[in-house]
Design a protein around this motif. Structure first.
Motif, PDB file in Angstrom:
ATOM      1  N   UNK A 221       8.483  18.645  10.218  1.00 55.05           N
ATOM      2  CA  UNK A 221       8.509  17.533  10.016  1.00 55.05           C
ATOM      3  C   UNK A 221       6.468  17.364   9.847  1.00 55.05           C
ATOM      4  N   UNK A 222       6.494  16.220   8.527  1.00 55.16           N
ATOM      5  CA  UNK A 222       4.804  16.578   8.686  1.00 55.16           C
ATOM      6  C   UNK A 222       4.025  15.154   9.274  1.00 55.16           C
ATOM      7  N   UNK A 223       3.322  15.502  10.076  1.00 59.89           N
ATOM      8  CA  UNK A 223       2.546  14.802  11.231  1.00 59.89           C
ATOM      9  C   UNK A 223       1.202  13.762  10.570  1.00 59.89           C
ATOM     10  N   UNK A 224       0.914  12.811  10.297  1.00 58.78           N
ATOM     11  CA  UNK A 224       0.499  12.133   9.908  1.00 58.78           C
ATOM     12  C   UNK A 224      -0.483  11.372  10.927  1.00 58.78           C
ATOM     13  N   UNK A 225      -1.877  10.630  10.551  1.00 54.31           N
ATOM     14  CA  UNK A 225      -2.303   9.000  10.669  1.00 54.31           C
ATOM     15  C   UNK A 225      -1.218   8.560  10.409  1.00 54.31           C
ATOM     16  N   UNK A 226      -1.445   7.395  10.998  1.00 56.90           N
ATOM     17  CA  UNK A 226      -0.818   5.899  10.758  1.00 56.90           C
ATOM     18  C   UNK A 226      -0.974   5.015  10.881  1.00 56.90           C
ATOM     19  N   UNK A 227      -1.234   3.808   9.871  1.00 54.00           N
ATOM     20  CA  UNK A 227      -1.749   2.445   9.612  1.00 54.00           C
ATOM     21  C   UNK A 227      -0.533   1.663   9.014  1.00 54.00           C
ATOM     22  N   UNK A 228      -1.174   0.285   8.498  1.00 53.88           N
ATOM     23  CA  UNK A 228      -0.475  -0.726   9.062  1.00 53.88           C
ATOM     24  C   UNK A 228       0.262  -1.082   7.918  1.00 53.88           C
ATOM     25  N   UNK A 229       0.710  -1.274   6.970  1.00 57.69           N
ATOM     26  CA  UNK A 229       1.692  -0.925   5.531  1.00 57.69           C
ATOM     27  C   UNK A 229       1.052  -2.733   4.996  1.00 57.69           C
ATOM     28  N   UNK A 230       1.071  -2.527   3.472  1.00 64.62           N
ATOM     29  CA  UNK A 230       0.648  -3.320   2.726  1.00 64.62           C
ATOM     30  C   UNK A 230      -0.701  -3.929   2.583  1.00 64.62           C
ATOM     31  N   UNK A 231      -1.872  -2.654   3.368  1.00 59.99           N
ATOM     32  CA  UNK A 231      -3.176  -2.769   3.076  1.00 59.99           C
ATOM     33  C   UNK A 231      -3.555  -1.648   2.259  1.00 59.99           C
ATOM     34  N   UNK A 232      -3.424  -1.458   1.315  1.00 54.55           N
ATOM     35  CA  UNK A 232      -4.001  -0.256   0.027  1.00 54.55           C
ATOM     36  C   UNK A 232      -5.319   0.253   0.196  1.00 54.55           C
ATOM     37  N   UNK A 233      -6.800  -0.724   0.040  1.00 51.41           N
ATOM     38  CA  UNK A 233      -7.814  -0.289   0.580  1.00 51.41           C
ATOM     39  C   UNK A 233      -7.349   0.166   1.342  1.00 51.41           C
TER      40      UNK A 233
END
Length: 296
Positions: A221-233
């Motif tokens: 499993x790739x573990x990653x930092x998560x953010x809101x979707x649809x905020x490309x900047x």
């Protein structure tokens, strides 16, 4: 424009503003980081509203880079403890701007949130007491298997081909430390979760030698930092910072610091070398979901 249309436009505008995390940070002078209390050396509490770990420090450095990008003299970083159950909703509703814990990037979650480029590729494994006689999935028949509410680890275990005909009872912890306590206190015979969390909890336990990690790799499993979707900047700003840490070699130093050296508060060492899968992910930074990884 009728009244209902005005309401809809206003609601859309509010959503758009909320999704502009860089503007939110600039306007408020603050950012909220979601952290875990017991996600091994990835993210954990030191007590007194202090948090540490590999992903916590990566996020701290990324936010420092964003502070410079925005030309801010000061940035107030607030820490918000999250659990496996509430981490995604808290990111979605704006309570948490960036979640720095042990969240698996999978296709289902990508419909709700965004992930930074992968910084950790883990293997879901089984932890048991060293004297339990349990060495793999086949030995779990009739046993109590702990997992943390809101995670997918036991579902992954049940789907494993070697779990056919193996019946066990599932018991739940509210967070990873609670799940490990079920194992430590004898209320569970095994604890199933990602290996880094298992290794970190074992290292910080009262008697690390009493536990071991056993059995087959249940998933990669790739573990990653998560953010809101649809905020490309905002995603680009975080990704660019992480890619900078990768290209400079700083990410390797952070790995050594958190997984190969003694860490606070007890100065114990996790002793987890970087896996080949993690090395490959860092060599070609990407945000691929776990469905694109293969269990060997």
């Amino acid at each position: 424009m009728n009244k209902s249309m005005i309401v809809l436009v206003a609601a859309f505008a509010a959503t758009a503003v909320q999704a502009d995390t860089l503007k939110k940070i600039k306007d408020t002078g603050s950012v909220t980081m979601g952290v875990r209390e017991s996600s091994g050396a990835l993210s954990y509490t030191l007590g007194n509203d202090r948090y540490a770990g590999y992903h916590v420090e990566i996020c701290q450095r990324a936010l420092s880079d964003i502070q410079k990008q925005l030309g801010m003299a000061k940035l107030d970083v607030k820490y918000q403890p999250v659990t496996s159950q509430n981490r995604i909703p808290l990111v979605q509703n704006g309570t948490v701007d960036i979640e720095c814990g042990s969240t698996t990037n999978n296709a289902t979650r990508q419909k709700d949130v965004a992930f930074a480029v992968t910084t950790f590729v883990d293997e879901v494994r089984i932890a048991v007491r060293a004297d339990s006689g349990i060495n793999g999935i086949g030995d779990l028949a009739g046993k109590r298997v702990a997992t943390t509410t809101g995670t997918t680890s036991v579902q992954t275990l049940r789907k494993h081909q070697r779990a056919n005909g193996v019946n066990f009872k599932e018991v739940f912890g509210k967070d990873h430390s609670d799940s490990f306590l079920l194992l430590e206190s004898g209320r569970a015979d095994a604890f199933v979760i990602d290996g880094a969390t298992l290794a970190g909890n074992i290292a910080r336990s009262k008697a690390p030698a009493d536990f071991k990690i056993v059995g087959e790799v249940l998933s990669v499993e790739p573990i990653a930092i998560m953010m809101r979707r649809d905020d490309p900047a905002f995603k680009k700003a975080v990704d660019d910072s992480i890619k900078g840490m990768i290209s400079s070699g700083e990410i390797n130093k952070l790995w050594d610091k958190w997984f190969m050296q003694p860490i606070p508060p007890g100065n114990t060492k996790v002793g987890l070398a970087m896996s080949e899968s993690t090395k490959q992910a860092l060599a070609s930074p990407n945000d691929k979901p776990m469905e694109e990884y293969v269990v060997k």
